[in-house]
Design an enzyme around this catalytic site. Sequence first.
Site, PDB file in Angstrom:
ATOM      1  N   GLU A 146       0.771  -1.289  -0.180  1.00 26.85           N
ATOM      2  CA  GLU A 146      -0.058  -0.132  -0.357  1.00 26.85           C
ATOM      3  C   GLU A 146       1.225   1.290  -0.304  1.00 26.85           C
ATOM      4  O   GLU A 146       1.608   1.239   0.850  1.00 26.85           O
ATOM      5  CB  GLU A 146      -0.625  -0.031   1.108  1.00 26.85           C
ATOM      6  CG  GLU A 146      -2.084   0.690   1.513  1.00 26.85           C
ATOM      7  CD  GLU A 146      -2.545   1.149   2.304  1.00 26.85           C
ATOM      8  OE1 GLU A 146      -3.103   1.900   3.034  1.00 26.85           O
ATOM      9  OE2 GLU A 146      -3.005   0.337   3.004  1.00 26.85           O
ATOM     10  N   ASP A 162      -5.101   9.389  10.503  1.00 24.64           N
ATOM     11  CA  ASP A 162      -4.246   9.145  10.499  1.00 24.64           C
ATOM     12  C   ASP A 162      -3.523   9.363  11.525  1.00 24.64           C
ATOM     13  O   ASP A 162      -4.018  10.991  12.590  1.00 24.64           O
ATOM     14  CB  ASP A 162      -3.084   9.416   9.637  1.00 24.64           C
ATOM     15  CG  ASP A 162      -3.551   8.792   8.004  1.00 24.64           C
ATOM     16  OD1 ASP A 162      -3.403   7.795   8.455  1.00 24.64           O
ATOM     17  OD2 ASP A 162      -3.172   9.025   7.273  1.00 24.64           O
TER      18      ASP A 162
END
Lengths: 389, 270
Positions: free
Chosen positions: B54, B65
Amino acid sequence: MKKSVKKGYFGEFGGSYVPEILVSALKELEKNYFKYKRDKKFKEELAYYLKNYAGRPTPLYYAERLSKKFGKAKIYLKREDLCHLGAHKINNTIGQTLLARKMGKKFIIAETGAGQHGVATAAAAALFDMKCKIFMGSKDIRRQSSNVHRMKLMGAEVVEVSSGSRTLKDAVNETLRYWVSRVDDTYYVLGSVVGPHPYPAMVRDFQTIIGKETKKQIMDIEGRLPDYIIACVGGGSNSIGIFYPFLKYADSVRLIGVEAGGKGIRSRKHGATLGFGKKGIFHGAFSYVLQDNYGQIEEAYSISAGLDYPGVGPEHSYLKEKGIVKYEYIVDSEALEAFRVLSEYEGIIPAYESSHALAYAAKLAPALDKNKVIIVNLSGRGDKDIENK
Amino acid sequence: MNKNKSSIIEKVFEDLRKNERKAFIPFITCGFPTPDGFFKLFETLDKNGADIIEIGIPFSDPLADGPIIQTTSKIALENGVNTDVVLKSIAKIRKSSDTPIAVMTYFNTIYHYGLEKFLKNAENAGINGLIIPDLPLEEFICYESYFSRVSINNIMLASLTSGRERLHTIVKKSRGFIYCISVKGVTGIRNSISPEVIDFLKNLRKITSLPLALGFGLSSREQIRQIKDYCDGIIIGSKILSLILEADNFKQGISKVEDFTLGVNNILKS
């Protein structure tokens, strides 16, 4: 990339571009908000606190000396600076905190830039006996130390945000990240008409009291609607609040939103998102955004911390596109001049944010006849701006 | 949806399933720690058994995040990485590796580039899947038709809070795998796994035949041993990136990533 108009949208603007974890919380909020919005008891309770706690209605004041200084037109000031804690923010935080309590939430979180929304949230949390955390960029904590002190006095915990540009944009990011981890028992009191659905509509509804009062007051005083209404636009809550009841009269009442021109548009240090931004997705909504050629969010700049934001409420983007509201900008130096003039001529010290709206009135007034009526939304008082000089 | 086109990503899981093995899916940010260092990191993961890799296109405001990926994104942006650089970097990788690549980014970077143009260029660059954490189901539907014209899988996220009804639609709209979020929270390093994750995976298993890959907060071998039987793959980002961030120098960081990857893969492939 056209999309059909659907729930949570203003034309193509708005929506709910959030991580999957938040979707259920936003749906829960939407459901509850639309339920209580029509609930008689909730409305009564809200009205009670707005009157007896926040000090509403706020006056619509004819600023005679200021009017003469600027030109011939009559300038009225909607005195949101006289609300409890000195800004319109309390209208929204009382509403949302009441809602949080109805929803059975135990904790309140909020972002703040200059600290006005943080202070208003801390107060509402104290009033309704709820625990409260305020996320604030470390740069703003330094710039606005008196508001930090006020929040702490009222029992709020101030969480320092040191990521990114360490200002409002990052405080919103961090509040959303925190909310993701406590979504079950925590309510996020967003401070402006930005963010994912239902916030833009809900915050607007809580701020619409400004416009409703204004309409009644100007009809009582002048017997007619005003020719111009001017308000500053950062995220856009005070402006949408005063504009909203007048949108249907936009043919005769000219509505003007004033953004932060900062150090000038060419300097690229400004907060004129509607004027010079591009469409994009930021903080959960599709709206205008200050961004670079690859969609990275740019930092805004303004002398006024409340207008120092690279996004803007999606409904404003819609009103701009439809031509219903006109959006202009005022640079730092013009705002500072208006700040000085109002203090000197009326004994009213306006917030730097509201000074942008005043400065636009100063530009507009000289060309108008004496029978014209201008209303400026004086969204907040300027004590915070003197203390933090 | 492009149900007719076969998915390279799904094929990886099919092959692993035959041997009762689980996929190892590391996440790295393009352009981190340096544009060259990124290639070296990719190569290290690729050579040490990553099944799918990824790659993140850095974004200035990564909402989903935690601190580590915020830091690597910031560094990557400072290194001059943008959407074009990422596409070029992946095209370059494709000259020497055919390991499936899924790109993770926030929707504004793609929207600004132009979704149609992005998907076309991404397909040409050799990207196989796309993960957009701030494009939930309701918004994705408006853009769905663009995905049906390319062979790129739209990998959707499922969370502990999604609710039954939504999960049913999410699994219908997703291709490649279901990105199952193991925490109520953002990406980052955590030490344990909540027991409700097991039920969550079991429930998903009942409603879809798509592979289930678990991510967010996974970092220790213990966690992986605990959970691997309930899913088809494990996604690890922050832990790997932290090994590079915390190392005295890049060489040391790479060697730590190597050790970590081998260790994780041993568990997943046993």
